[in-house]
Design a protein around this motif. Structure first.
Motif, mmCIF file in Angstrom:
data_model
loop_
_atom_site.group_PDB
_atom_site.id
_atom_site.type_symbol
_atom_site.label_atom_id
_atom_site.label_comp_id
_atom_site.label_asym_id
_atom_site.label_seq_id
_atom_site.Cartn_x
_atom_site.Cartn_y
_atom_site.Cartn_z
ATOM 1 N N ALA A 95 0.831 -1.208 0.000
ATOM 2 C CA ALA A 95 0.000 0.000 0.000
ATOM 3 C C ALA A 95 0.864 1.257 0.000
ATOM 4 O O ALA A 95 0.566 2.234 -0.709
ATOM 5 N N LEU A 96 1.929 1.244 0.781
ATOM 6 C CA LEU A 96 2.828 2.406 0.824
ATOM 7 C C LEU A 96 3.577 2.588 -0.509
ATOM 8 O O LEU A 96 3.790 3.716 -0.962
ATOM 9 N N ILE A 97 3.973 1.482 -1.117
ATOM 10 C CA ILE A 97 4.655 1.572 -2.410
ATOM 11 C C ILE A 97 3.710 2.131 -3.468
ATOM 12 O O ILE A 97 4.103 2.982 -4.284
ATOM 13 N N ARG A 98 2.468 1.680 -3.442
ATOM 14 C CA ARG A 98 1.496 2.168 -4.428
ATOM 15 C C ARG A 98 1.301 3.676 -4.277
ATOM 16 O O ARG A 98 1.281 4.412 -5.272
ATOM 17 N N LYS A 99 1.194 4.146 -3.057
ATOM 18 C CA LYS A 99 1.016 5.575 -2.810
ATOM 19 C C LYS A 99 2.269 6.362 -3.215
ATOM 20 O O LYS A 99 2.172 7.418 -3.859
ATOM 21 N N THR A 100 3.424 5.851 -2.846
ATOM 22 C CA THR A 100 4.672 6.546 -3.154
ATOM 23 C C THR A 100 4.941 6.574 -4.651
ATOM 24 O O THR A 100 5.478 7.561 -5.177
ATOM 25 N N LEU A 101 4.553 5.524 -5.352
ATOM 26 C CA LEU A 101 4.777 5.463 -6.793
ATOM 27 C C LEU A 101 3.976 6.537 -7.524
ATOM 28 O O LEU A 101 4.458 7.142 -8.494
ATOM 29 N N VAL A 102 2.771 6.803 -7.047
ATOM 30 C CA VAL A 102 1.965 7.884 -7.632
ATOM 31 C C VAL A 102 2.653 9.227 -7.418
ATOM 32 O O VAL A 102 2.742 10.059 -8.338
ATOM 33 N N GLU A 103 3.167 9.441 -6.220
ATOM 34 C CA GLU A 103 3.800 10.716 -5.895
ATOM 35 C C GLU A 103 5.120 10.906 -6.646
ATOM 36 O O GLU A 103 5.416 12.001 -7.140
ATOM 37 N N VAL A 104 5.904 9.839 -6.757
ATOM 38 C CA VAL A 104 7.220 9.980 -7.385
ATOM 39 C C VAL A 104 7.081 10.232 -8.882
ATOM 40 O O VAL A 104 7.920 10.909 -9.498
ATOM 41 N N LYS A 105 6.047 9.727 -9.501
ATOM 42 C CA LYS A 105 5.832 10.003 -10.917
ATOM 43 C C LYS A 105 5.548 11.493 -11.136
ATOM 44 O O LYS A 105 5.986 12.081 -12.139
ATOM 45 N N LYS A 106 4.836 12.097 -10.211
ATOM 46 C CA LYS A 106 4.581 13.542 -10.305
ATOM 47 C C LYS A 106 5.892 14.322 -10.123
ATOM 48 O O LYS A 106 6.161 15.278 -10.859
ATOM 49 N N ASP A 107 6.693 13.898 -9.148
ATOM 50 C CA ASP A 107 7.973 14.575 -8.918
ATOM 51 C C ASP A 107 8.896 14.417 -10.126
ATOM 52 O O ASP A 107 9.617 15.354 -10.502
ATOM 53 N N TYR A 108 8.856 13.244 -10.727
ATOM 54 C CA TYR A 108 9.691 13.019 -11.911
ATOM 55 C C TYR A 108 9.237 13.902 -13.073
ATOM 56 O O TYR A 108 10.077 14.446 -13.821
ATOM 57 N N ALA A 109 7.925 14.065 -13.237
ATOM 58 C CA ALA A 109 7.413 14.891 -14.329
ATOM 59 C C ALA A 109 7.866 16.338 -14.175
ATOM 60 O O ALA A 109 8.193 17.006 -15.153
ATOM 61 N N VAL A 110 7.912 16.833 -12.927
ATOM 62 C CA VAL A 110 8.383 18.195 -12.678
ATOM 63 C C VAL A 110 9.865 18.311 -13.035
ATOM 64 O O VAL A 110 10.295 19.267 -13.697
ATOM 65 N N ALA A 111 10.663 17.331 -12.597
ATOM 66 C CA ALA A 111 12.101 17.355 -12.890
ATOM 67 C C ALA A 111 12.357 17.220 -14.385
ATOM 68 O O ALA A 111 13.244 17.888 -14.942
ATOM 69 N N ASP A 112 11.593 16.350 -15.038
ATOM 70 C CA ASP A 112 11.734 16.171 -16.484
ATOM 71 C C ASP A 112 11.507 17.487 -17.213
ATOM 72 O O ASP A 112 12.289 17.883 -18.098
ATOM 73 N N LYS A 113 10.458 18.186 -16.840
ATOM 74 C CA LYS A 113 10.134 19.465 -17.494
ATOM 75 C C LYS A 113 11.212 20.508 -17.224
ATOM 76 O O LYS A 113 11.606 21.271 -18.118
ATOM 77 N N TRP A 114 11.722 20.546 -16.000
ATOM 78 C CA TRP A 114 12.763 21.532 -15.647
ATOM 79 C C TRP A 114 14.035 21.278 -16.443
ATOM 80 O O TRP A 114 14.657 22.205 -16.964
ATOM 81 N N LEU A 115 14.437 20.021 -16.537
ATOM 82 C CA LEU A 115 15.672 19.686 -17.234
ATOM 83 C C LEU A 115 15.562 19.955 -18.735
ATOM 84 O O LEU A 115 16.507 20.462 -19.353
ATOM 85 N N ARG A 116 14.441 19.615 -19.326
ATOM 86 C CA ARG A 116 14.268 19.874 -20.754
ATOM 87 C C ARG A 116 14.282 21.369 -21.035
ATOM 88 O O ARG A 116 14.846 21.814 -22.058
ATOM 89 N N LYS A 117 13.687 22.134 -20.152
ATOM 90 C CA LYS A 117 13.690 23.584 -20.325
ATOM 91 C C LYS A 117 15.097 24.145 -20.170
ATOM 92 O O LYS A 117 15.486 25.089 -20.867
ATOM 93 N N PHE A 118 15.895 23.562 -19.287
ATOM 94 C CA PHE A 118 17.272 24.032 -19.087
ATOM 95 C C PHE A 118 18.082 23.881 -20.376
ATOM 96 O O PHE A 118 18.852 24.776 -20.751
ATOM 97 N N TYR A 119 17.929 22.741 -21.033
ATOM 98 C CA TYR A 119 18.729 22.488 -22.230
ATOM 99 C C TYR A 119 18.126 23.106 -23.488
ATOM 100 O O TYR A 119 18.843 23.378 -24.453
ATOM 101 N N ASP A 120 16.831 23.314 -23.488
ATOM 102 C CA ASP A 120 16.182 23.904 -24.666
ATOM 103 C C ASP A 120 15.034 24.774 -24.182
ATOM 104 O O ASP A 120 13.894 24.318 -24.088
ATOM 105 N N PRO A 121 15.312 26.039 -23.886
ATOM 106 C CA PRO A 121 14.263 26.932 -23.385
ATOM 107 C C PRO A 121 13.074 27.055 -24.357
ATOM 108 O O PRO A 121 11.958 27.323 -23.936
#
Length: 225
Positions: free
Chosen positions: A193-219
């Motif tokens: 149950a904890l893994i299922r909850k954390t997996l939902v949250e980490v995907k959101k955190d990854y999406a934020v980081a993905d967007k930040w990094l792509r913007k850094f290399y290609d504004p």
């Protein structure tokens, strides 16, 4: 007086008529198969053992399972909302001290090909790992979930993707039936149950980081999206 008869002298053979020469022994024919020198044979395909470790097939220790479709759907990664991004500072998303060390490996600020290659490789690793995490969670494979959390934690830490790193560390411990935040053991159902909850949250955190990094290399990428 009787006449003595003598045998006629032998008739000489013509010089051109030589007796046919025969070999003293009949030629022996070997029955063995001719051996071909394999060193002279060049195969278009490299020997199995000469393949680099990363491309060698890895023998599976698990029993074979009925073949199923090999295609896997992409992990369901929810795109961050503007409110979520506004709540996070740059340091919340990326550990800039670590990321700056990666940038120092580039030839110059105008040439970021080296660090960009590392970041794009991380994107591919993360996408594949999220697929594997979803599959392992569906099968309740706690050991595999722990291993995958450990793997993505390490690659995230290398780039300074700190929130993904922290969440994956939790998944690693949950897979070992441990809640390190509260210093207690977990049952299998609690851990899943904890893994299922954390997996939902980490995907959101990854999406934020993905967007930040792509913007850094290609504004321009953010403006085009």
């Amino acid at each position: 007086m009787p006449v003595t008869q003598h045998a006629p002298p032998p008739i000489p053979l013509p010089k051109d008529d030589k007796p046919s020469s025969m070999p003293p022994h009949s030629p022996s024919y070997s029955t063995t198969t001719k051996v071909v020198d394999t060193k002279l044979i060049v195969s278009d395909q490299p020997p199995r053992d000469s393949l680099p470790p990363s491309t060698r097939p890895v023998p599976s220790s698990e029993p074979s399972q009925p073949s199923q479709s090999t295609s896997r759907s992409s992990p369901e990664i929810e795109q961050p909302s503007p409110d979520t991004e506004a709540e996070l500072s740059e340091d919340d998303i990326i550990d800039m001290e670590t990321f700056d060390q990666i940038l120092e490996l580039d030839d110059s600020e105008d040439d970021r090909e080296f660090s960009k290659g590392m970041v794009w490789a991380y994107f591919s690793q993360a996408d594949e790992t999220f697929k594997d995490l979803d599959a392992a969670l569906q099968e309740s494979e706690l050991g595999k979930l722990s291993d995958l959390g450990h793997f993505l934690k390490g690659s995230s830490a290398a780039l300074g993707v700190r929130r993904v790193q922290a969440a994956c560390e939790k998944i690693q411990h949950y897979g070992h039936l441990r809640d390190e935040d509260n210093d207690k053991a977990l049952s299998q159902n609690e851990a899943l149950a904890l893994i299922r909850k954390t997996l939902v949250e980490v995907k959101k955190d990854y999406a934020v980081a993905d967007k930040w990094l792509r913007k850094f290399y290609d504004p321009k990428e953010e403006n085009d999206s």
